[in-house]
Design a protein around this motif. Sequence first.
Motif, PDB file in Angstrom:
ATOM      1  N   THR A 142       0.765  -1.294   0.188  1.00  0.00           N
ATOM      2  CA  THR A 142      -0.050  -0.097  -0.043  1.00  0.00           C
ATOM      3  C   THR A 142       0.718   1.304  -0.069  1.00  0.00           C
ATOM      4  OG1 THR A 142      -1.648  -1.267   1.273  1.00  0.00           O
ATOM      5  CG2 THR A 142      -1.896   1.113   1.260  1.00  0.00           C
ATOM      6  N   GLY A 143       1.794   1.114   0.841  1.00  0.00           N
ATOM      7  CA  GLY A 143       2.759   2.624   1.002  1.00  0.00           C
ATOM      8  C   GLY A 143       3.764   2.715  -0.454  1.00  0.00           C
ATOM      9  N   LEU A 144       3.948   1.648  -0.960  1.00  0.00           N
ATOM     10  CA  LEU A 144       4.674   1.788  -2.229  1.00  0.00           C
ATOM     11  C   LEU A 144       4.011   1.997  -3.570  1.00  0.00           C
ATOM     12  CD1 LEU A 144       7.574  -0.606  -1.502  1.00  0.00           C
ATOM     13  CD2 LEU A 144       7.646   1.909  -1.241  1.00  0.00           C
ATOM     14  N   ARG A 145       2.547   1.841  -3.379  1.00  0.00           N
ATOM     15  CA  ARG A 145       1.897   1.991  -4.477  1.00  0.00           C
ATOM     16  C   ARG A 145       1.988   3.203  -5.430  1.00  0.00           C
ATOM     17  NH1 ARG A 145      -2.797   0.818  -2.609  1.00  0.00           N
ATOM     18  NH2 ARG A 145      -2.713  -1.485  -3.118  1.00  0.00           N
ATOM     19  N   PRO A 146       2.469   4.499  -4.671  1.00  0.00           N
ATOM     20  CA  PRO A 146       2.435   5.618  -5.196  1.00  0.00           C
ATOM     21  C   PRO A 146       4.119   5.638  -5.864  1.00  0.00           C
ATOM     22  CG  PRO A 146       1.705   6.109  -3.292  1.00  0.00           C
ATOM     23  CD  PRO A 146       2.107   4.694  -3.007  1.00  0.00           C
TER      24      PRO A 146
ATOM     25  N   ILE B 106       6.132  10.843   0.097  1.00  0.00           N
ATOM     26  CA  ILE B 106       5.684  10.324  -1.369  1.00  0.00           C
ATOM     27  C   ILE B 106       5.034  11.234  -2.334  1.00  0.00           C
ATOM     28  CG2 ILE B 106       4.249   8.534  -2.623  1.00  0.00           C
ATOM     29  CD1 ILE B 106       6.471   7.274  -1.293  1.00  0.00           C
ATOM     30  N   ALA B 107       4.073  12.115  -1.446  1.00  0.00           N
ATOM     31  CA  ALA B 107       3.567  13.324  -2.054  1.00  0.00           C
ATOM     32  C   ALA B 107       4.696  14.335  -2.663  1.00  0.00           C
ATOM     33  CB  ALA B 107       2.615  13.766  -1.307  1.00  0.00           C
ATOM     34  N   ARG B 108       5.365  14.348  -1.780  1.00  0.00           N
ATOM     35  CA  ARG B 108       6.641  15.294  -2.424  1.00  0.00           C
ATOM     36  C   ARG B 108       7.215  14.923  -3.549  1.00  0.00           C
ATOM     37  NH1 ARG B 108      10.479  16.347   2.877  1.00  0.00           N
ATOM     38  NH2 ARG B 108      11.686  17.388   1.091  1.00  0.00           N
ATOM     39  N   LEU B 109       7.489  13.457  -3.359  1.00  0.00           N
ATOM     40  CA  LEU B 109       8.311  12.909  -4.538  1.00  0.00           C
ATOM     41  C   LEU B 109       7.846  13.041  -5.591  1.00  0.00           C
ATOM     42  CD1 LEU B 109      10.708  11.185  -5.482  1.00  0.00           C
ATOM     43  CD2 LEU B 109       9.557   9.270  -4.831  1.00  0.00           C
ATOM     44  N   SER B 110       6.073  12.774  -5.760  1.00  0.00           N
ATOM     45  CA  SER B 110       5.132  12.986  -6.826  1.00  0.00           C
ATOM     46  C   SER B 110       5.512  14.269  -7.312  1.00  0.00           C
ATOM     47  CB  SER B 110       3.917  12.458  -6.454  1.00  0.00           C
ATOM     48  OG  SER B 110       4.001  11.076  -6.014  1.00  0.00           O
ATOM     49  N   ARG B 111       5.160  15.215  -6.270  1.00  0.00           N
ATOM     50  CA  ARG B 111       5.309  16.872  -6.917  1.00  0.00           C
ATOM     51  C   ARG B 111       6.654  17.341  -7.623  1.00  0.00           C
ATOM     52  NH1 ARG B 111       2.034  17.585  -2.359  1.00  0.00           N
ATOM     53  NH2 ARG B 111       3.624  17.826  -0.821  1.00  0.00           N
ATOM     54  N   SER B 112       7.757  16.523  -6.921  1.00  0.00           N
ATOM     55  CA  SER B 112       9.248  16.822  -7.314  1.00  0.00           C
ATOM     56  C   SER B 112       9.057  16.298  -8.924  1.00  0.00           C
ATOM     57  CB  SER B 112      10.160  16.254  -6.669  1.00  0.00           C
ATOM     58  OG  SER B 112      10.150  16.860  -5.218  1.00  0.00           O
ATOM     59  N   PHE B 113       8.643  15.120  -9.192  1.00  0.00           N
ATOM     60  CA  PHE B 113       8.596  14.559 -10.432  1.00  0.00           C
ATOM     61  C   PHE B 113       7.704  15.503 -11.294  1.00  0.00           C
ATOM     62  CE2 PHE B 113       6.459  11.878 -13.669  1.00  0.00           C
ATOM     63  CZ  PHE B 113       7.524  11.131 -14.282  1.00  0.00           C
ATOM     64  N   ASN B 114       6.553  15.902 -11.061  1.00  0.00           N
ATOM     65  CA  ASN B 114       5.781  16.789 -11.874  1.00  0.00           C
ATOM     66  C   ASN B 114       6.462  18.024 -12.096  1.00  0.00           C
ATOM     67  OD1 ASN B 114       4.016  14.794 -11.844  1.00  0.00           O
ATOM     68  ND2 ASN B 114       2.508  15.710 -10.205  1.00  0.00           N
ATOM     69  N   SER B 115       7.260  18.723 -11.192  1.00  0.00           N
ATOM     70  CA  SER B 115       7.834  19.811 -11.422  1.00  0.00           C
ATOM     71  C   SER B 115       9.067  19.434 -12.489  1.00  0.00           C
ATOM     72  CB  SER B 115       8.411  20.234 -10.207  1.00  0.00           C
ATOM     73  OG  SER B 115       9.277  21.451 -10.389  1.00  0.00           O
ATOM     74  N   MET B 116       9.758  18.207 -12.267  1.00  0.00           N
ATOM     75  CA  MET B 116      10.939  18.126 -13.080  1.00  0.00           C
ATOM     76  C   MET B 116      10.218  17.768 -14.688  1.00  0.00           C
ATOM     77  SD  MET B 116      13.272  14.601 -13.133  1.00  0.00           S
ATOM     78  CE  MET B 116      11.967  13.624 -13.796  1.00  0.00           C
ATOM     79  N   THR B 117       9.288  17.086 -14.836  1.00  0.00           N
ATOM     80  CA  THR B 117       8.846  16.862 -16.287  1.00  0.00           C
ATOM     81  C   THR B 117       8.148  18.294 -16.698  1.00  0.00           C
ATOM     82  OG1 THR B 117       6.639  16.326 -15.226  1.00  0.00           O
ATOM     83  CG2 THR B 117       8.359  14.333 -15.786  1.00  0.00           C
ATOM     84  N   SER B 118       7.562  18.994 -15.874  1.00  0.00           N
ATOM     85  CA  SER B 118       7.189  20.431 -16.367  1.00  0.00           C
ATOM     86  C   SER B 118       8.617  21.054 -17.013  1.00  0.00           C
ATOM     87  CB  SER B 118       6.445  21.062 -15.270  1.00  0.00           C
ATOM     88  OG  SER B 118       6.198  22.249 -15.892  1.00  0.00           O
ATOM     89  N   SER B 119       9.649  21.056 -15.991  1.00  0.00           N
ATOM     90  CA  SER B 119      10.848  21.816 -16.473  1.00  0.00           C
ATOM     91  C   SER B 119      11.303  21.275 -17.729  1.00  0.00           C
ATOM     92  CB  SER B 119      11.728  21.738 -15.284  1.00  0.00           C
ATOM     93  OG  SER B 119      11.282  22.560 -14.011  1.00  0.00           O
ATOM     94  N   LEU B 120      11.419  19.780 -17.965  1.00  0.00           N
ATOM     95  CA  LEU B 120      11.866  19.291 -19.120  1.00  0.00           C
ATOM     96  C   LEU B 120      11.119  19.643 -20.252  1.00  0.00           C
ATOM     97  CD1 LEU B 120      12.967  15.788 -17.585  1.00  0.00           C
ATOM     98  CD2 LEU B 120      14.563  17.692 -18.466  1.00  0.00           C
ATOM     99  N   ALA B 121       9.764  19.714 -20.102  1.00  0.00           N
ATOM    100  CA  ALA B 121       8.983  20.285 -21.283  1.00  0.00           C
ATOM    101  C   ALA B 121       9.219  21.581 -21.716  1.00  0.00           C
ATOM    102  CB  ALA B 121       7.508  19.863 -20.891  1.00  0.00           C
ATOM    103  N   ILE B 122       9.126  22.543 -20.582  1.00  0.00           N
ATOM    104  CA  ILE B 122       9.667  24.004 -21.030  1.00  0.00           C
ATOM    105  C   ILE B 122      11.013  23.979 -21.750  1.00  0.00           C
ATOM    106  CG2 ILE B 122       9.930  26.107 -19.962  1.00  0.00           C
ATOM    107  CD1 ILE B 122       8.075  25.396 -17.724  1.00  0.00           C
TER     108      ILE B 122
END
Length: 474
Positions: A196-200, A229-245
């Motif tokens: 359960t904890g590692l599903r994210p 886990i939420a911080r890791l997800s937000r960091s990933f989203n921020s990284m992909t957004s920066s890469l897209a830009i």
Amino acid sequence: MTGLRRRLRALPLRSRLALLVTTAVAVAVAAAAAACWFVTQQQLEHQLDKTLRASKVDQQYLLELYTYCKSDTSQEPRPFTGVTVQLIDAQGTVCIAPEAVSQKLPVSQEDLDVAKRQRAYTLHSETADNGVDMRVYTSPLDVRGPGPASGSLAVSIARPMSEVTAPLSTLAWVLVLVAGIGVVGAGAAGLWIARTGLRPVDDLAHAVERVAETEDLTIRIPAEGEDEIARLSRSFNSMTSSLAISRDRQSQLIADAGHELRTPLTSLRTNIELLSRSDDTGRAIPPDDRKALMTSVKAQMTELAALIGDLQELSRPDAAQPGPLQVVALHDIARNALQRARLRGPELTITDELAPWYVRAEPAALERAVVNVLDNAVKFSPARGSIQVTLHRGELTVRDHGPGIPTEELPHVFDRFWRSPSARQLPGSGLGLSIVARTVQQAGGEISLRPADEGRGTVASIRLPGAPQPPPSG
């Protein structure tokens, strides 16, 4: 130990977490069970000792038993149940009822000491003749009776240790059963918690794999809560957004560079084709026209070289520094840039007021930035116009009296390849101010453009952190 660590690292993360939870619970349960068992053992032994010390044996029975042993008569004492009783004299002779002979206990030195009145009492464990472990309490006894029925003795009262070991054995089995169920349950719970904890994390891994396969940088992971886990997800989203830009900027840079290169290349190719056709056909171009063509070719080549240099400058990552930072005198750099500006605009009146100011930056890049700002002022100044340059407390201000920049165009002046519609007929690539902004930001400063407060013109302002005196050397 190294091999065990290697095997543990080879396991999936959820298996390692489940194993860790199971091990922790097993250790905790084992420690609690052991503590419970030992505490219970101490309490039961203490209670048995307390019971032995509180046991009261009928004095008449003791007298009968002593008389039976001393008189060597066949008249046996009446039976006494509940405990094993034996008498001990100072010589170590044991007197015990006939029905309890199989429960006879060995005499220890502590028992003799009690019989000799050298010890008040003694408590110890012994094994009877029938092999039963007994807990023995020995205390002094004075027998007063007719004839031989008198003397100083010690009486030993014993109870079987099974009164302690039997409950302990039952408790041990119960603890083992409960501990086993607890460990198995903890293992199942640990595996469920790990999954359960590692599903994210699994979702994040799948998202990364999808990005690697499809190169789709628009993929986002839902980030709920404030945990790691939420911080890791937000960091990933921020990284992909920066890469897209970054990818969009790269694509835009390539497209803009191709567009800017097309004009000088087309003009250069046309001029070269005219010169080549003249040589192929033998029709000489008039000297004045040939000279004009060669001048145009040289100008286009100079423009191409400048454009390529600007593109190389902008191709570096934003976090990369052009070179090692040094403490440089901003007023000296501004003075050198002013000399070049005066050569490019000899008909202009350029005044300066430069106060000393020292900053930490890359000298060549900073000088190029100041030159670009002054070049813009020279380019847009009217004939016989004036330019005022001041440096006061780290703020370099360049004020020209040109047509100025419309307010709606000010937000775009630092964009790459952006050029005002009124300036598209003038030479330049539209990269100068972008390079200036990049250099100033890397030095920790700020740059801005604004309309002049009075009259026409534009004010360019560069603010850099520093000091009016150079830092001490060493």
